[in-house]
Enzyme design. Structure first.
Site, short mmCIF file in Angstrom:
data_model
loop_
_atom_site.label_atom_id
_atom_site.label_comp_id
_atom_site.label_asym_id
_atom_site.label_seq_id
_atom_site.Cartn_x
_atom_site.Cartn_y
_atom_site.Cartn_z
N ARG A 47 39.98 37.59 -18.80
CA ARG A 47 40.97 36.59 -19.22
C ARG A 47 40.66 36.06 -20.63
NH1 ARG A 47 42.18 39.27 -15.45
NH2 ARG A 47 42.86 38.50 -13.42
N ALA A 57 40.63 32.05 -21.39
CA ALA A 57 40.09 31.18 -20.33
C ALA A 57 38.88 30.38 -20.82
CB ALA A 57 39.70 32.03 -19.12
N LEU A 84 35.31 29.21 -22.83
CA LEU A 84 33.91 29.64 -22.92
C LEU A 84 33.59 30.66 -21.83
CD1 LEU A 84 31.04 28.99 -24.08
CD2 LEU A 84 30.86 27.31 -22.24
N LEU A 125 31.71 31.62 -19.16
CA LEU A 125 30.80 30.82 -18.32
C LEU A 125 29.61 31.65 -17.84
CD1 LEU A 125 33.55 28.88 -16.34
CD2 LEU A 125 32.09 27.96 -18.15
N GLY A 135 37.64 26.10 -24.01
CA GLY A 135 37.44 26.64 -25.36
C GLY A 135 38.66 27.40 -25.88
N GLU A 185 40.56 24.78 -27.43
CA GLU A 185 39.90 24.41 -28.69
C GLU A 185 40.24 25.42 -29.79
OE1 GLU A 185 35.88 24.06 -26.85
OE2 GLU A 185 35.91 22.02 -27.67
N GLU A 231 36.32 21.04 -18.17
CA GLU A 231 34.86 20.97 -18.35
C GLU A 231 34.20 20.05 -17.32
OE1 GLU A 231 37.01 21.29 -20.73
OE2 GLU A 231 36.22 22.60 -22.29
N ARG A 284 33.42 21.63 -14.19
CA ARG A 284 32.36 22.66 -14.27
C ARG A 284 31.00 22.02 -14.56
NH1 ARG A 284 36.18 24.96 -12.58
NH2 ARG A 284 37.74 26.10 -13.76
#
Ligand code: 1HE
Length: 258
Positions: free
Chosen positions: A28, A64, A66, A68, A111, A114, A134, A137
């Site tokens: 993604r 999608a 950063l 992770l 992100g 961002e 965020e 998470r």
């Protein structure tokens, strides 16, 4: 070829417009270090003849956010360096001197949002979902959201968005300024190309000054901002393109800029 070695962005240049595709649709378009490095390398030194850039995601998602899976094991020091690197690359995008348009579909998350906020013109398809998850998470934004999204949304609304992890759709995003245009499904890229073609007809120096000066002036005190505005105006108004633009207006014809 090892998947890690595949290029994380795909670049296509046509009619002075570069289209950059985030190219990890299986993930993604999650932004791993390689993708951030590839974006940084392009925007640090865009090809000379390129006049505008379109950023989009392969598959049905913009990004999608950063990656992770890479993030799990970073130390505090590594996190700080990582976040500062994102800041550098997002600044390279915002202040690359060229208009950057984002086509937003599916996930525009964390992100990914961002990254979108570092672009100058944002076009949302009906599938776009804008979210800052965020908090859910157990992490915090680190790619410039507090500065860029804080300005677009205001600190109050961004705080609420982060606390609740709420999702905004395309229509709400336009109302809030997260996107500038909403299109029908499948029309985002066509709209971006149409706008890019329009924007590159402006004088190059005018576009450059809009991109470099407006956001910076917002960060200055009032007096400094007004002074820098006058300097920018003096540069633009004394250019050959200004003479041509003004003459063309008076002669009732389209301008022929450099
Ligand atoms: C990922 C990522 C990711 C998907 N990092 N691998 N971002 C998030 O918290 C968003 C996390 N992602 C999602 O909520 C969902 O994946 C989506 C809503 C975007 C898409 O859902 P869906 O059902 O289409 O796909 P999926 O099955 O969840 O994911 C497909 C694959 O992409 C799967 O990998 P696979 O190997 O199991 O196939 C996912 O693990 C992978 N994937 N998103 C890594 N983000 C500078 S600080 C910024 C801080 C942030 O950005 S926080 C927000 C992070």
């Amino acid at each position: 070829m090892n998947k890690q070695d595949a290029s994380p962005i795909r670049i296509h240049i046509e009619d002075a417009v570069a289209t950059l595709w985030l190219s990890r649709p299986d993930k993604r378009n999650a932004l791993n270090d390689q993708t951030i490095a590839a974006l940084g390398a392009f925007f640090a030194n865009p090809p000379e003849h390129v006049r505008a850039v379109i950023l989009a995601g392969e598959g049905n998602h913009f990004s999608a956010g950063l990656d992770l899976s890479e993030h799990v094991s970073r130390s505090a020091e590594h996190n700080m360096v990582h976040s500062r690197n994102w800041h550098r690359v997002m600044d390279q995008i915002q202040f690359c001197g060229l208009p950057v348009l984002a086509v937003l579909e599916g996930a525009v998350i964390g992100g990914g949002l961002e990254l979108a906020a570092a672009c100058h013109i944002r076009i949302a398809e009906p599938s776009a979902i804008f979210q800052l998850p965020e908090g859910q998470r157990g992490i915090f934004v680190g790619g410039g959201a507090t500065v860029r999204l804080g300005r677009i949304l205001g600190a109050d609304r961004m705080t609420e968005m982060m606390l609740t992890g709420r999702k905004y759709d395309a229509a709400e995003a336009v109302r809030l300024g997260l996107a500038h245009y909403a299109t029908d499904a499948g029309q985002g890229m066509a709209k971006a190309r149409e706008l890019a073609a329009q924007v590159i007809r402006n004088a190059k120096l005018s576009n450059y000054l809009v991109i470099e000066a407006v956001a910076r002036i917002q960060d200055m005190g009032r007096d400094d901002g007004l002074f820098v505005e006058s300097l920018a105006a003096a540069m633009a108004q004394t250019s050959a393109d200004a003479q041509e633009g003004l003459r063309a207006f008076l002669e009732k014809r389209p301008p022929k800029f450099r």
